[in-house]
Design a protein around this motif. Structure first.
Motif, mmCIF file in Angstrom:
data_model
loop_
_atom_site.group_PDB
_atom_site.id
_atom_site.type_symbol
_atom_site.label_atom_id
_atom_site.label_comp_id
_atom_site.label_asym_id
_atom_site.label_seq_id
_atom_site.Cartn_x
_atom_site.Cartn_y
_atom_site.Cartn_z
ATOM 1 N N CYS A 57 30.960 44.590 44.604
ATOM 2 C CA CYS A 57 30.009 44.629 45.711
ATOM 3 C C CYS A 57 30.003 43.304 46.471
ATOM 4 N N LEU A 58 29.988 42.202 45.747
ATOM 5 C CA LEU A 58 29.990 40.895 46.394
ATOM 6 C C LEU A 58 31.291 40.653 47.152
ATOM 7 N N ASP A 59 32.398 41.126 46.614
ATOM 8 C CA ASP A 59 33.683 40.992 47.303
ATOM 9 C C ASP A 59 33.704 41.813 48.589
ATOM 10 N N ILE A 60 33.150 43.014 48.531
ATOM 11 C CA ILE A 60 33.052 43.845 49.739
ATOM 12 C C ILE A 60 32.176 43.140 50.772
ATOM 13 N N ALA A 61 31.102 42.531 50.319
ATOM 14 C CA ALA A 61 30.208 41.819 51.239
ATOM 15 C C ALA A 61 30.907 40.616 51.864
#
Length: 114
Positions: A57-61
């Motif tokens: 999720c953080l990588d997508i963000a």
């Protein structure tokens, strides 16, 4: 049928002892039923899956080109609406799935430094 005189107190003692052991075991000893242990195992596995998906999720963000605008939208939202704003941005939608996950969104929101 004649029963020995010592049998009656022995049976009473065994029954009372079994009830006592059951109450102490389930009440204070940590014993649980099969259903409770299954529920706890499912919850623990769900928590582990959510924790392992937070970096995704953080990588997508981080890779989202509209990251700054989305973060401002999340910050502007009320506290109880931030999770939904993160889900609307698509950051909580894991690769291979079509819908965002509420638990992943909650955990990802906690990791984002807002």
């Amino acid at each position: 049928m004649n029963t020995p005189e010592w049998l009656k107190p022995g049976v009473y003692g065994a029954v009372i002892g079994a009830v006592f052991v059951g109450v102490v075991g389930f009440g204070w000893g940590g014993w649980v039923t099969g259903g409770t242990s299954n529920d706890r195992a499912m919850a623990m596995s769900r928590d582990s899956v959510v924790a392992s998906m937070v970096p995704v999720c953080l990588d997508i963000a981080l890779s989202d080109p509209e990251r700054v605008e989305i973060l401002e939208t999340i910050r502007a939202a009320a506290t109880y609406q931030r999770r939904d704003a993160l889900m609307d941005a698509g950051w909580a939608t894991m690769p291979g799935t079509d819908d965002p996950d509420r638990d992943i969104a909650r955990a990802c929101l906690a990791e984002l430094d807002l």
